[in-house]
Design an enzyme around this catalytic site. Sequence first.
Site, short mmCIF file in Angstrom:
data_model
loop_
_atom_site.label_atom_id
_atom_site.label_comp_id
_atom_site.label_asym_id
_atom_site.label_seq_id
_atom_site.Cartn_x
_atom_site.Cartn_y
_atom_site.Cartn_z
N SER A 295 0.89 -1.16 0.10
CA SER A 295 -0.11 -0.04 -0.07
C SER A 295 0.96 1.07 0.07
CB SER A 295 -0.81 0.09 1.16
OG SER A 295 -0.04 0.45 2.36
N ASP A 296 0.31 2.29 -0.39
CA ASP A 296 1.14 3.82 0.03
C ASP A 296 0.77 3.96 1.61
OD1 ASP A 296 2.65 5.84 -0.09
OD2 ASP A 296 1.57 6.70 -1.82
N TRP A 297 1.71 5.08 1.97
CA TRP A 297 1.80 5.23 3.23
C TRP A 297 0.24 5.45 4.05
CZ3 TRP A 297 6.18 6.03 6.51
CH2 TRP A 297 6.02 6.74 7.75
N ASN A 298 0.17 4.53 4.95
CA ASN A 298 -1.38 4.51 5.47
C ASN A 298 -2.57 4.78 4.49
OD1 ASN A 298 -3.03 4.84 7.82
ND2 ASN A 298 -3.31 6.95 7.67
N SER A 299 -2.37 4.23 3.10
CA SER A 299 -3.46 4.47 2.17
C SER A 299 -4.65 3.48 2.52
CB SER A 299 -2.92 4.16 0.90
OG SER A 299 -2.48 2.95 0.54
#
Length: 751
Positions: A295-299
Amino acid sequence: MRHILCVVLCVTSAILSTCTTSAQRPEGKQSARAVGMEHAVDSILAGLTLQEKIGQLVQYTGGWSTGPTGRSINQEQRTNIKEGMVGSLLNVYGSTVTRDLQRIAVEESRARIPLVFGLDVIHGFKTTFPIPLAEAATWDASAVELSARVSAAEASSSGIHWTFAPMVDIARDPRWGRIAEGSGEDPYLGSVMAAARVRGFQGRDLADPSAIMACAKHYAAYGGAEGGRDYNTVDISEMTLRDVYLPPFKAALDAGAGTFMASFNEIGGVPSSGSHFLLTTILRNEWKFEGFVVSDWNSIGELVQHGTAATPADAAEQAVNAGVDMDMESRCYRDHLQSLVEQGRVSKATLDASVRRVLRMKYRLGLFIDPYRASTPEREAQVHRSAGNVMAARAIARKAIVLLKNEGNVLPLARTLKTVAVIGPLAHNHADPVGPWAGPTDTNYVVTLLEAVREAIPAARVLFARGCGIDGTDTTGIAEAVAVARQAEVVLLGAGESRAMSGEAGSRSSLELPGRQGDLIRAVAATGKPVVLVLMNGRPLALSREEGQVPAILEAWFLGHETGHAITDVVFGYHTPTGRLPVSFPRVTGQVPIYYNHKNTGRPANDSVHFTSRYIDVPSSPLYPFGFGLTYTSFAYSDLTVITPKVKATDTIAVQISLKNTGTRASEEVVQLYVRDEVGSVTRPVRELKAYKRIHLEPGQLTRVSLALPAADLAFTGIDNQPHVEPGMFTVYVGPNAAEGIEGRFEVAGP
Ligand code: BGC
């Protein structure tokens, strides 16, 4: 307790011996390796508890404190590693620190599975290269591949196994700050660059300790953010998604990218990090991607803010079922996957499939054989900023510079100049030329324009005045800059943006030069001295005000550590500029999005006809088109011949032109081939880049240039969202940029 590492080592040594005996048969070797990997992964998986499986899908960031040997992590995270609750760490680097943490994973955790260490190695590690947009301006895939190779060697010596790069997002709106991290507006050039970077990072074999695993990001269409505002909504058709935004991802995959990153944005109501269509239907089912998705950061956590998940548990369920294998930083998998599996909301098969994908890549990285992958302080000392690496950075930096204007051949400057004024907020600035996402760079290594000019012409008097800041309203330094300019024969004026004005969350509502730099340029130009404007920035700028004031403009982007050297190599004629714009430069901000491969519309822009698709207060063309760049010589194109005027959809179109160096210096031309599908079942762009070639010619030299275009590359997405090469007539243009060229036609015959 089962000794998983031992199982893997046994299986691996069996494979290695198979490899040796089948060395003459590379295909057999491949499949033996693959079979061995599957056995190893199966046996590891069979020995894991549910919690340990989830652990493989969890990625944490290290603490932000940087010590002398790299970044470290906190005690809780160390305990989590020991408990097998972490599969990967990001933002932790340095051979000493990573070895220490890896030792906990492989010696103190029950399952003994090595960690995979990830970092944003975007344009260099210890040697800072030009930002990716600048590297794309080289139009030179081998130079870009080398840059990634050097970065991989440096980062891997510090214990990094995985980079969150290349960023392959197409960007048609330069207000979006992350345009700096990609290759610009064009799917073809973007695909060439994406593949080059993957090859460079990953090398020939991921298990080579100097290779790092690539990650094609941000999947998908992150650059399509409305208004160019970062993280914003994307609403595009499936046709545009497939024809414009996806090709560089496919190119990265075909080049072997081990991982993909799901993006922050939604597309048409579905956030990418929860999009089964993107992550499973296209990526895994259509494209057969076998690596893993992070995932992207905290996505994943942000699915709650997007409003498709009510709780972090819902978010985890959506993401893992859509096809996100690893959770970067949100804790949603760590905290909720176990109960989701127990409740049957996530099947065991789905969980196992994700874990398997992660383990496979760890296996392919060779982590089960050497979890430390030969990272040592000695190797770091040997590789970081080695003389060869710094030379490579200078070589690509000068190729990235684009000469936008050179009235009266002001450039190159004579090396016999006696007095030169170096002016401007970026002329002697060590911090900003590294650009955004420069990782663990040391800005003290930046060679500024002023320093390099002093080095290049040591006998000259080199005067300096900053004039004004990049930003802000203070104009008190302008008088001094004018006084300095008056004493000089020529002025080099370094202007542009700060590094924080592009990159993530670096969107700007205006593309004009910020602060009072416009005033500085006007005042210095008014002295009547020849001014060479040297721009350092992370995006196209709207330069119509400045363009008329100075005789010469060099687009130098953010070039990294070798900034000054690269610029003076060009300014004093040691290197003839060969860079070409990877993105259109508008006249004014209000023209964006402006990109060369637009549709024709029913009323194509005609600046002298009122009821056409245009603005009434600005010409319709960009100030500098895509593909544009001057050199210190001139080239003439003539005699276009389509060797194959009628082809089948399976054939290759062959085109030839004559190219002559009509100037007085040797140089390289980037010969660009564009096509236009004249009539389609759906509307087609007015031009699309399909091939290009770099040609070196001595003064007066004439050559015939052949370009080849497989007809299969004419495919586009039809109304049925399937790819088609349609029969009919095509115009082909060959020229120096997207707005010029000589034309011919060819026909693709029906079946
Ligand atoms: C960015 C990614 C990056 C990640 C890890 C995110 O904020 O969008 O591009 O790889 O952080 O640093």
